[in-house]
Design an enzyme around this catalytic site. Structure first.
Site, mmCIF file in Angstrom:
data_model
loop_
_atom_site.group_PDB
_atom_site.id
_atom_site.type_symbol
_atom_site.label_atom_id
_atom_site.label_comp_id
_atom_site.label_asym_id
_atom_site.label_seq_id
_atom_site.Cartn_x
_atom_site.Cartn_y
_atom_site.Cartn_z
ATOM 1 C CD GLU A 248 -1.824 -2.380 1.340
ATOM 2 O OE1 GLU A 248 -0.714 -2.645 1.850
ATOM 3 O OE2 GLU A 248 -2.668 -3.248 1.077
ATOM 4 C CG HIS B 169 -11.668 -7.544 6.455
ATOM 5 N ND1 HIS B 169 -11.072 -8.398 7.351
ATOM 6 C CD2 HIS B 169 -11.005 -7.721 5.291
ATOM 7 C CE1 HIS B 169 -10.103 -9.073 6.748
ATOM 8 N NE2 HIS B 169 -10.040 -8.682 5.503
HETATM 9 C C1 LIG Z 1 -2.171 -4.705 4.262
HETATM 10 C C2 LIG Z 1 -3.192 -5.553 3.590
HETATM 11 N N1 LIG Z 1 -3.506 -5.315 2.312
HETATM 12 C C3 LIG Z 1 -4.417 -6.056 1.678
HETATM 13 C C4 LIG Z 1 -5.050 -7.093 2.305
HETATM 14 C C5 LIG Z 1 -6.108 -7.938 1.588
HETATM 15 N N2 LIG Z 1 -5.575 -9.280 1.317
HETATM 16 C C6 LIG Z 1 -5.771 -10.295 2.179
HETATM 17 S S1 LIG Z 1 -4.981 -11.674 1.711
HETATM 18 C C7 LIG Z 1 -4.370 -10.947 0.318
HETATM 19 C C8 LIG Z 1 -3.506 -11.731 -0.620
HETATM 20 C C9 LIG Z 1 -2.355 -12.375 0.086
HETATM 21 O O1 LIG Z 1 -1.615 -13.132 -0.808
HETATM 22 P P1 LIG Z 1 -0.319 -13.922 -0.344
HETATM 23 O O2 LIG Z 1 0.532 -13.042 0.485
HETATM 24 O O3 LIG Z 1 0.314 -14.506 -1.524
HETATM 25 O O4 LIG Z 1 -0.857 -15.014 0.657
HETATM 26 P P2 LIG Z 1 -1.818 -16.229 0.318
HETATM 27 O O5 LIG Z 1 -3.209 -15.750 0.596
HETATM 28 O O6 LIG Z 1 -1.615 -16.613 -1.109
HETATM 29 O O7 LIG Z 1 -1.402 -17.308 1.236
HETATM 30 C C10 LIG Z 1 -4.797 -9.621 0.234
HETATM 31 C C11 LIG Z 1 -4.484 -8.709 -0.868
HETATM 32 C C12 LIG Z 1 -4.721 -7.300 3.650
HETATM 33 N N3 LIG Z 1 -5.298 -8.264 4.369
HETATM 34 N N4 LIG Z 1 -3.786 -6.538 4.261
#
Ligand SMILES: Cc1ncc(C[n+]2csc(CCOP(=O)(O)OP(=O)(O)O)c2C)c(N)n1
Ligand SMILES: Cc1ncc(C[n+]2csc(CCOP(=O)(O)OP(=O)(O)O)c2C)c(N)n1
Ligand SMILES: [Mg+2]
Ligand SMILES: [Mg+2]
Lengths: 328, 328, 328, 328
Positions: C61, C130
């Site tokens: 972000e 959220h």
């Molecule tokens: C700071 C922040 N930005 C955005 C999100 C929304 N979000 C939750 S999980 C996710 C994707 C995470 O992907 P990854 O790190 O590859 O982990 P995975 O879910 O694949 O295990 C996002 C964008 C969040 N929870 N926190």
């Protein structure tokens, strides 16, 4: 040290480089004087960074390339087009200061005219910004290259990683620079990072990272020349770690004799890049000592003039405090 | 008893707590070693308590924020210093998402007993990024406390209470008060409560509420006004969040004429919340509109001297506002 | 005219502006490709305008915040999406230190025309991270605008105005309104001003001020109350910062009885600022204390259904507060 | 793939590992069921991560080591000591949920009893926290090792760099894990980072970085065993990139068939780590198919029991909303 000749620059260009280096040094000395006598309230200086900065900036095309500097980049900003008077207007907080119109502290450089984007005091915020400037080049299908710099302590900020990571993903035409002078105020590099070099962080984000000796003009220039060329061709970003020296205290508010030893401070002076550069220029026959003395005298006049002219300029008036907060 | 500046009183409080409880550790940029902070608050602590308990962090505020929480959950009492309150901004995520919610989100299973220290406030030619009152950014985050002392006596007692508290406490220190204020401070092991405002002067005609530099202006102005026949009740907010509503509302009701003074911008400041509380709980006791005196709604204060002065609420502005209200 | 949800109206507004001005680009996590955002707001935009103008960023972000500023200074109109308003927190430094100060700190030489979009608000079983109303964190930062639509009509017109504005605009979208609200939205190229509150219902007995989900509660409650013989004036704040003081004060004066409703915590919310403004400018027109109805001062809303309901200001709570005030 | 035998684990230990893996799978399947029928409102699952997580966690000493997990780490948390019922209490938002007492969404793990530190939804904030937990080990002169994990998209957050950098400087006993499943919601790794492996970031911060195949139990276990040993001896941190598969959509709110091809999804299933692990166990003669079927039946009973017991437990009541915001 590489020979200056290896840089491939002409004699005129090397003399020009010397003028830039010396102007950076002499102007900063003047700023310290003004601070001591209370004409300006603050200074933070690039003494010991000048040779590296000039070699760096000369590898760019300032008439079209963008620069997002940090507070020690005065000399590089002057290669990019700012004048001694521009700098002086900023240090004296005058209305015509092109960096901030007297709104920011001294040494916060910027110039719309010269594609030098304004920076804040909050370290390294310029790194994410630089990705936007560089992405705009891709959108415009323009071949300008963007340069941004910070210090080795500041390079640990999370925003720096986020910017480098994105630049890698988008192969942005963007050169990241860490000016490593061994100190972040009082904190040495052993307390700032554990890896051998900061340069290693480039490959960790998918692009080259190169450490160069910022006192070695030719080495620095050639390294930048190469990465700038690659970036301009669309081959993506690079990180350059520029090894330099902080010859002064951190700023007018600091006293480095508190946390550095006498020997350390004395040794450092022997490594003054300005002196090494002068020796090289003389040894390789580009200049004589007299020519240097003449240039010095000339620059002194230029700086005197800049000081006088800037001092005569008006300061912002209280009634402008609410100007330019929002678009009309 | 010993004469102490506001800064020395803070240091004394930290020192006493570090001696008392080996779980207290302190860290931040330039906090360790011989430098002991850019303002010198932590001078001598590394030598006294060792480099493990008083240490430098890399230049990374997000890390400072989170390191403190991690130490907190494992039973330590971390004191994290942000070099300037302006540089809390890179750590806002850690402060809001982690420190202030750890207890609540585990219903007390894990807690984060932390003090985050930060020098705030202007009038030091610090320009846009060394002058800010950033407390409003963190205000209103349940779980977090925000306090600030306005005298050396309170400085020592309040930092001690903050360190002993099992809550995360954001401890704001006005950088202009550091050396400006000096008074006799008790050697005793006293604490000042984290949740109480303080009536620092009694009066029947008007109520002035403030904290920090402007509180000191109000106290001086009250003496002048006293000669003119008006007596001001002056309240130091001290507990910026949560607010001590009871004391504030009582003081408002007492005179029916309320002046709220802050060095921050007018809009969004903590004074707006205090005004809302009074308007809700004491409306029919008021004899005049609730007046706020604050900086203009410009982005912090510019560097240029005329603009900085224009931004700052000084003694004269406070006196004029007090007089106007008294005569209402 | 076409029936549109709040979400579709936002998408339509963005689409029209991207078609109108090729300098408009949009990006964020999951914003590009076929996914088009976790709520689907940007669905179809990548296909329509290309992967250069609608793209995914890495999960960072701070980068999103700064990338937008860098695009802004080079002449683009960036729309950066934060996936949830909760995840603005890692970007607070870029939003406050950079986006909101770029114009001011260069006196207009460089500007940052940006829209930062963020879904906010609770009632979706999103738990502590959220569901938040984070607008108060960014409130009161001169240079930045904060707006939020509370109807499909406003959603389209307001996002268009935000994109065309030369100011950085934080555009909050209530995630429960996305699919809840549906109305006929004009196909015309209209904009809704960024600096005007909106009187959405006229009445003489009480004034209710709110935005987002709670505004919709107030409108429904007003109908119920009408049957009981009381007419409520209902005002949509819409321009959260800077506030449209004139409209707000006028509406307060009109009935002399003011209820301020927000989904956020009571303390530190934008309603506190509105209360302070009214207490300053309309005190003698008031017939009742200025009442705030808000969430409790707990850290956002827990996941568990009973706790979420307890936190949320629902229609019944609004109706009760309105009735009580009307009968005061 | 390494032979299981090479792990050096006994037959009993390998069978225990299998039970953990299968429990993780079956429990998650149950959670999806409960989500589909509306008994819980959300699930995000670690299917495809289980083998890697079990191999990882078994290399630690859960009775003293600390774990700061992320939302896919259910299986690892169970190796660390949490039970199926503990998990179920969290997913159903019950008062006795050890993770958050019903305050956080499902899949936000924590347990004071088992040294599993609570995490937020804001990704990667646990990384800076983990440095504090690890630094506490140094202060206490304790030899516990700390483990923290996140996803490959989330690993780009600036706070991750800040944490890794500090861990390098202080040689913290801290293992960083990136569970790389190729997707961050809809965004593939080509849009998340440009370097070959995430593991390379370790050396960039001065410590080892190793990529391991998370479907290869022995490889994973041995890699962790080695870095944990080094950390325990005081030789500093390591980064492990655990290559895993996300067998499901991102979460209950996502549908991966929108952004992944049919073939891709089908291929993926062939690479299901559970099946590969079973094949290895059988091929190497550790277990028979029947033994596995028996275990499956047993686990089913355990999960049924956990579900029933958890369902029977009370939810938090509305009157607890203000509990545990501050210390008393
Ligand atoms: C700071 C922040 N930005 C955005 C999100 C929304 N979000 C939750 S999980 C996710 C994707 C995470 O992907 P990854 O790190 O590859 O982990 P995975 O879910 O694949 O295990 C996002 C964008 C969040 N929870 N926190
Ligand atoms: C975010 C932030 N934190 C702290 C500071 C205070 N500060 C200003 S310069 C500095 C040290 C910078 O050191 P380095 O990055 O090595 O650059 P150098 O000054 O040596 O060129 C610090 C801590 C700041 N300006 N911004
Ligand atoms: Mg340095
Ligand atoms: Mg992933």
């Amino acid at each position: 040290m590489k020979k200056l000749k290896e840089s491939g620059l002409t004699k005129e260009e090397l003399i020009q480089a010397y003028k830039h280096v010396l102007l950076g040094r002499r102007l900063d000395e003047r700023l310290w004087q003004l601070t001591r006598i209370g004409k300006t309230s603050f200074n933070i200086s690039g003494q010991g960074h000048e040779v590296g900065q000039v070699a760096m900036a000369m590898a760019f095309q300032p008439e079209k390339d963008y620069f997002l500097p940090y507070y020690r980049d005065m000399t590089a900003c002057m290669v990019w087009g700012m004048t001694a008077k521009d700098i002086m207007l900023g240090s004296l907080g005058k209305e015509d200061d092109p960096s901030s119109h007297g709104r920011q502290m001294p040494n916060h450089y910027g110039s719309k005219e010269h594609n030098i984007v304004s920076h804040s005091s909050t370290v390294s915020t310029q790194f994410p910004l630089a990705t936007g400037v560089a992405y705009a080049a891709q959108l415009k299908k323009s071949d300008y290259v963007t340069l941004t710099a910070t210090g080795e302590g500041s390079a640990n900020q999370g925003e720096v990683q986020e910017a480098m990571n994105f630049a890698g993903v988008k192969k942005l035409p963007l050169i990241f620079v860490v000016e490593n002078n061994g100190y972040a105020i009082s904190v040495g590099t052993d307390e700032q990072y554990a890896n051998e070099t900061m340069a290693e962080r480039g490959p960790a984000y998918g692009f080259p990272g190169i450490r160069v000796n910022g006192n070695d003009f030719a080495e620095t220039y050639l390294a930048f020349k190469q990465v700038v060329e690659e970036a301009r061709k669309g081959n993506g970003p690079a990180l350059i770690e520029l090894m330099v020296t902080r010859l002064t205290s951190h700023s007018a508010d600091d006293d480095h004799s508190v946390y550095r030893t006498k020997e350390d401070l004395e040794n450092m002076k022997k490594n003054d890049g300005l002196l090494l550069f002068e020796k090289q220029l003389i040894d390789e026959g580009y200049m004589t000592r007299e020519e240097m003395t003449d240039i010095d005298a000339e620059l002194k006049k230029e700086i005197n003039k800049a000081t006088d002219e800037a001092e005569a300029m008006p300061e912002p008036t209280a009634d402008t405090i609410l100007d330019q907060i929002y678009a009309d | 008893m010993a004469m102490m500046t506001y800064l020395e009183a803070i240091r004394k409080g930290i020192e006493e707590e570090m001696a008392r409880d080996e779980k207290v550790v302190i860290f931040g940029e330039d906090v360790g070693g011989v430098k002991g902070g850019v303002f010198g608050v932590t001078q001598g602590l590394a030598e006294k308590f060792g480099d493990d308990r008083c240490f430098n962090t890399p230049l990374t505020e997000g890390l400072i924020g989170g390191l403190a929480v991690g130490l907190g959950v494992t039973g330590y009492r971390a004191i994290g210093e942000f070099q300037f309150a302006d540089y809390i901004l890179p750590a806002v995520n850690q402060l809001i998402s982690e420190a202030s919610r750890m207890r609540y989100r585990t219903k007390g299973d894990w807690i984060a007993p932390i003090v985050y220290r930060a020098p705030y406030g202007g009038g030091v030619r610090g320009g846009l990024y060394h002058s800010q009152s950033t407390e409003k950014v963190l205000f209103g985050q349940p779980g977090l406390r925000i306090v600030t002392p306005s005298s050396p006596h309170d400085a020592k007692g309040l930092i001690k209470a903050a360190i002993r508290s099992d809550d995360p406490v954001l401890f704001y220190e006005h950088k202009r008060l550091y050396r400006l204020l000096k008074e006799d401070v008790s050697d005793e092991d006293y604490v000042v409560p984290l949740d109480k405002a303080n009536v620092v002067r009694e009066g029947d005609d008007i109520t002035v509420i403030g904290y920090g530099m402007v509180l000191n202006h109000a106290l001086k102005a009250a003496e002048t006004l006293s000669k003119e026949g008006y007596e001001a009740e002056v309240v130091d907010v001290r507990s910026l969040y949560p607010l001590d509503k009871e004391t504030l509302v009582k003081a408002a009701k007492k005179t029916g004429k309320v002046l709220l003074v802050t060095e921050d911008n007018l809009e969004g400041s903590i004074m707006s919340e205090i005004s809302a509380i009074i308007a809700e709980d004491a409306l029919f006791d008021l004899d005049a509109p609730i007046k706020r005196l604050a900086g203009p709604d410009s982005p912090s204060m510019p560097y240029s001297i005329a603009l900085e002065r224009e931004f700052l609420v000084d003694e004269e502005k406070v006196l004029n506002a007090m007089r106007e209200l008294a005569e209402f």
